[in-house]
Every structure is written in structure tokens, then in C-alpha cells.
Scaffold this active site. Structure first.
Site, PDB file in Angstrom:
ATOM      1  N   HIS A 199      -9.982  -3.138  -2.386  1.00 21.12           N
ATOM      2  CA  HIS A 199      -9.348  -2.672  -1.152  1.00 21.12           C
ATOM      3  C   HIS A 199      -8.528  -1.420  -1.440  1.00 21.12           C
ATOM      4  O   HIS A 199      -7.345  -1.487  -1.763  1.00 21.12           O
ATOM      5  CB  HIS A 199      -8.442  -3.771  -0.592  1.00 21.12           C
ATOM      6  CG  HIS A 199      -7.939  -3.515   0.784  1.00 21.12           C
ATOM      7  ND1 HIS A 199      -7.536  -4.512   1.622  1.00 21.12           N
ATOM      8  CD2 HIS A 199      -7.765  -2.359   1.494  1.00 21.12           C
ATOM      9  CE1 HIS A 199      -7.127  -4.011   2.782  1.00 21.12           C
ATOM     10  NE2 HIS A 199      -7.263  -2.691   2.710  1.00 21.12           N
ATOM     11  N   HIS A 209      -7.941   2.929  -0.150  1.00 19.49           N
ATOM     12  CA  HIS A 209      -8.159   4.016   0.811  1.00 19.49           C
ATOM     13  C   HIS A 209      -7.990   5.324   0.048  1.00 19.49           C
ATOM     14  O   HIS A 209      -6.869   5.717  -0.271  1.00 19.49           O
ATOM     15  CB  HIS A 209      -7.156   3.939   1.960  1.00 19.49           C
ATOM     16  CG  HIS A 209      -7.195   2.656   2.729  1.00 19.49           C
ATOM     17  ND1 HIS A 209      -7.978   2.478   3.854  1.00 19.49           N
ATOM     18  CD2 HIS A 209      -6.553   1.483   2.530  1.00 19.49           C
ATOM     19  CE1 HIS A 209      -7.805   1.249   4.321  1.00 19.49           C
ATOM     20  NE2 HIS A 209      -6.952   0.620   3.530  1.00 19.49           N
ATOM     21  N   ARG A 213      -9.197   8.297   1.160  1.00 21.39           N
ATOM     22  CA  ARG A 213      -8.937   9.350   2.155  1.00 21.39           C
ATOM     23  C   ARG A 213      -9.998  10.440   2.270  1.00 21.39           C
ATOM     24  O   ARG A 213      -9.808  11.392   3.025  1.00 21.39           O
ATOM     25  CB  ARG A 213      -7.579  10.023   1.876  1.00 21.39           C
ATOM     26  CG  ARG A 213      -6.384   9.093   1.760  1.00 21.39           C
ATOM     27  CD  ARG A 213      -6.182   8.260   2.979  1.00 21.39           C
ATOM     28  NE  ARG A 213      -4.872   7.613   3.007  1.00 21.39           N
ATOM     29  CZ  ARG A 213      -4.557   6.589   3.797  1.00 21.39           C
ATOM     30  NH1 ARG A 213      -5.482   6.078   4.597  1.00 21.39           N
ATOM     31  NH2 ARG A 213      -3.355   6.081   3.784  1.00 21.39           N
ATOM     32  N   ASP A 242      -4.698  -2.458  -1.453  1.00 23.61           N
ATOM     33  CA  ASP A 242      -4.597  -1.718  -0.194  1.00 23.61           C
ATOM     34  C   ASP A 242      -3.972  -0.342  -0.463  1.00 23.61           C
ATOM     35  O   ASP A 242      -3.158   0.153   0.315  1.00 23.61           O
ATOM     36  CB  ASP A 242      -3.791  -2.497   0.844  1.00 23.61           C
ATOM     37  CG  ASP A 242      -3.921  -1.934   2.255  1.00 23.61           C
ATOM     38  OD1 ASP A 242      -4.775  -1.053   2.464  1.00 23.61           O
ATOM     39  OD2 ASP A 242      -3.165  -2.366   3.148  1.00 23.61           O
TER      40      ASP A 242
END
Length: 448
Positions: free
Chosen positions: A69, A71, A73, A319
């Protein structure tokens, strides 16, 4: 083929922590030996011509972390981060494989956009990579034509977050749950509850909702309701679901009950929910603002206890969600939610063992390896990674204890493009080093 022999270490693998050695050649593990009398075999091996000896200094030799998990971008938000910068941060923290989420710009909601990310990663990623494909209200056909030997699963947002991928309504959700050919990873916050809380608090605080009230803007009731709803759908259709970033004690009870009934549900939490609670919003500000919000101290304790074998939590992921410092300024509505964690997640989890009395009852290095390496590989069917086994890829991480008082983390240590960490000023008692890794697309066993 030149052999590399990693020795003078404790092998942390599949529930055990044993002295031994590991042999690698090229990209693969050739042997792992922790059996009685390994010393004589090691001596003979080191005497072979052309063998490269790697002295691990008595540290813990573990599989590379699989962070399911993150990000990163890219595309569209590369002022904050990109695949190159964040994969370097991952490797710096012992994360050798990652699954990236689809809420970029544009969002990864078609096979073609997924393929674009794969091409970008082939050029730039320093770690092994995979990309979720995201669900929308009208892209079931795209989800069904994806290749789930190369895609880890489907990401579903039941609550709004970065990227505008909110999906609500059982008329849309039921066909997805009924037909999903791979695990659905779920951001579980009920949007109606969040919207009502936001409206109420905006009226109460017309000049701006104070940052410390972020746990009321995104209240625990939203998490509880969405998790309960997702499990009900999974139970009805036999769907494999993975609930992301669990933050409340009540969700743990719901998940435990569902598992007991045979529902195909697994659960993730993140270092931030194990290290921080809402009081930290007063001292650390928006550095610890994330969605779902960090909750009460009692939730943090319940989450740590749920890490024990047989507990409701199956995996720890980060995350990882970098923002530039300027984006983290503002109040409970205007400061960006999310924090960079991929560089320090493994060291932080090992540090909890010695620094938190609750964690001492829940965690050992072997349990950390289960939560961060083995279980992610098992749940998502990652091929030949996540374990120290003969024939598996040699994704190897060394963790060394620093002893008290440890070493303080600072923003200057941060590899991520955003240049800051919520752990700034916090001492960690473990140092992590990636010894060996590949940088290639992950593959997955076909899901039933």
C-alpha cells in the site's frame, strides 16, 4: 555462477529466529542453513574458490519487505514524489517490493493506464513493482480484462480520498463483488457519514475546523460502517477482500467475527496507527494527519494487541503518501492528508518491540517478518518472494540493533522527494540495510 554467502547472522524466517547462513547466486537463493552443525558446512563453503563472504555482523537477516500500500504519485503529482524517488526511499528502508495505488492523475482505472505505469516503473523503479487497478462506478469491464498474474488486485474507495475514485451504491458494488477475479483492497470509510460530519463541523467552526478535530471530521463510525458493509458484501458473494489501514478497535471485532464465519477477509494496519494517536495532532500537527484519521490511545493499544498470532490484523503496510510541506499547512479540511512512511516502516516496527510494553507482548522479529513479508506474499499470491527459501528471489534485508538510546531520525535523513517525516526527532533503535534485491515487475499466482 559466483556464490554469495551471508553469514554471522540470525535468519528470521517463517516463525523462527535461528543462527545460520544463506547462499545466493545471481538473483536467487541457493540455500538456507540453520540446522544443527551448520558451522562446519559454512566453513567448507567459505573455503570454496570464488565464494564471496558477506559478514552480517550478528544482525537479523530477513526477507525484503513487501509493502502492499503505497502512493508514489506518478503520473500527474510528481511535484510531491515519483517512482524513482520513492522506490529509492523504499530500498533505503528494507522494502524491496511494493504495490502502488491507482489514485494518481489520471487515475489507474483502465488496462492502458496500468500499462503506462508499468512502463514508467521499468525505466525508473529501484525496487520490485506492481500496480493496482482502481474501481469506478462504470469500469467493471476494464477490471475483468486485466491480467491478474501481473496486477495484485482491485482498489476500491468506499470513502473519498485523493484522486476522486469514490464508489458507492450496491447497484455498482454488488456486480464488482460478485465478479472480482482478484482480491479487492478497500479504503473503508462511509462517505455519507464523513460528509455529514464535515458539514456539521464546518457550520460549528466557520473560520476553519481545528486540526485536532480531524478524527471528528472523519469519525470512527465511518470506518466501522464501511468495514461492516464491505464484509457483508464479501460474505454474500464469496469475495476475497483486504481491508486497508484499520484504525479502530471496533473494526477488529467485526473482522475477527467475519473470519470465524469463514468470510474471505484479511486486514491491514499501518505504522502510524500503531505509533500515534489523536493527541499527537496537538504536538506534531498535520505531519500525522491521514485518512482514516489516527484515533484514540485505546485504539492504538487494541491494534497492537491484534498483531498477535491469530489476531485480526494480517499485514502491516505503510499507506506511504508524500506531500510537500506547503501542502501540509492548514486546518482539518485544508491540510493534506497522508505521510511518507516507506523508508522507516521496518525499523519502526522492530523498534516498537523494545519501546512499547504492549508491543513486547505482540511482536517479535519473526512476527514482524510474518506481517510485513510472509503474509503480504501469501494473501496476494506473490510469486517467489516474501520468504527465505531455496529458489526464491534473493531480496535480502539486514536489521542491526543500535542499542539505547538509538539514533534520532531527522528530516535530513529522508530519501523521499517530499523531504520530511512524521518521525523527525524520534529515536529508533534499529538500522535497516537492503543487502540484495531485484528491480522487476512482480508476478502473482492466479487467484481462484
Amino acid at each position: 555462477m559466483r556464490k554469495r554467502v551471508y553469514h554471522n547472522c540470525v535468519i528470521v524466517n517463517e516463525g523462527a529466529e535461528k543462527p545460520g547462513y544463506l547462499v545466493a547466486g545471481g538473483d536467487y537463493i541457493l540455500d538456507v542453513d540453520t540446522a544443527d552443525g551448520y558451522g562446519a558446512r559454512l566453513s567448507a563453503l567459505l573455503a570454496e574458490p570464488g565464494t564471496e563472504a558477506v559478514d552480517c555482523g550478528g544482525g537479523l537477516l530477513m526477507p525484503g519487505v513487501i509493502d502492499t500500500h503505497v502512493h508514489f504519485r506518478e503520473p500527474g503529482l510528481t511535484d510531491k514524489a515519483d517512482i524513482a524517488s520513492e522506490s529509492r526511499a523504499a530500498i533505503a528502508g528494507g522494502v524491496t517490493s511494493y504495490f502502488e495505488m491507482p489514485n494518481t492523475s489520471p487515475a489507474t482505472t483502465t488496462v492502458e493506464l496500468w500499462a503506462d505505469k508499468m512502463a514508467r516503473a521499468a525505466e525508473a523503479s529501484e525496487a520490485n513493482y506492481a500496480f493496482f487497478i482502481g474501481a469506478t462506478a462504470d469500469n467493471l469491464g476494464e477490471l475483468l480484462r486485466a491480467d491478474y498474474t501481473r496486477v495484485p488486485g482491485i482498489k476500491l474507495f468506499l470513502g473519498s480520498s485523493t484522486g476522486g475514485m469514490l464508489v458507492t451504491g450496491d447497484d455498482v458494488l454488488a456486480p464488482l463483488f460478485e465478479n472480482a477475479p482478484a482480491p479487492i483492497a478497500i479504503h473503508a470509510e462511509d462517505e455519507a457519514i464523513v460528509s455529514a460530519a464535515r458539514a456539521r463541523l464546518s457550520e460549528e467552526y466557520p473560520e476553519g475546523i481545528p486540526l485536532g478535530l480531524h478524527p471528528e471530521v472523519r469519525p470512527r463510525e465511518a470506518c466501522i460502517a464501511a468495514t461492516r458493509h464491505a464484509i457483508a458484501l464479501a460474505e454474500r458473494y464469496g469475495t476475497a477482500i483486504h481491508i486497508c489501514h484499520i484504525s479502530t478497535a471496533e473494526e477488529l471485532d467485526i473482522i475477527a467475527g467475519a473470519k470465524a464465519r469463514g468470510v474471505r477477509v484479511t486486514a491491514e494496519t499501518c505504522p502510524q496507527y500503531l505509533m500515534f494517536d489523536r493527541t499527537d495532532l496537538q504536538t506534531l500537527g498535520a505531519r500525522v494527519k491521514c485518512n482514516p484519521a489516527v484515533k484514540e490511545a485505546s485504539d492504538r493499544i487494541a491494534l497492537i494487541r491484534a498483531l498477535r498470532p491469530g489476531g485480526a490484523i494480517d499485514t502491516i503496510a505503510t499507506d506511504h503518501a508524500p506531500h510537500l510541506p506547503a501542502h501540509k499547512e492548514g486546518n482539518a479540511l485544508t491540510a493534506a492528508s497522508g505521510m511518507p512512511m516507506v523508508q522507516f516502516s521496518l525499523a519502526a516496527m522492530l523498534d516498537l518491540i523494545g519501546s512499547d510494553p504492549e508491543a513486547e507482548e505482540s511482536l517479535t522479529p519473526a512476527r514482524v517478518a510474518e506481517l510485513m513479508c510472509h503474509a503480504p506474499a501469501r494473501i496476494f499470491g506473490v510469486s517467489r518472494r516474501g520468504f527465505l527459501r531455496r529458489g526464491f528471489f534473493a531480496d535480502l534485508v539486514l536489521a542491526r540493533p543500535l542499542g539505547l538510546p538509538g539514533r534520532k531520525v531527522t528530516d535530513a535523513d529522508v530519501v523521499s522527494k517530499c523531504g520530511w517525516t512524521p518521525l523527525d526527532g524520534r529515536p529508533l533503535t534499529w538500522q535497516v540495510e537492503t543487502l540484495s534485491h531485484t528491480a522487476m515487475p512482480l508476478t502473482f499466482e492466479k487467484h481462484p
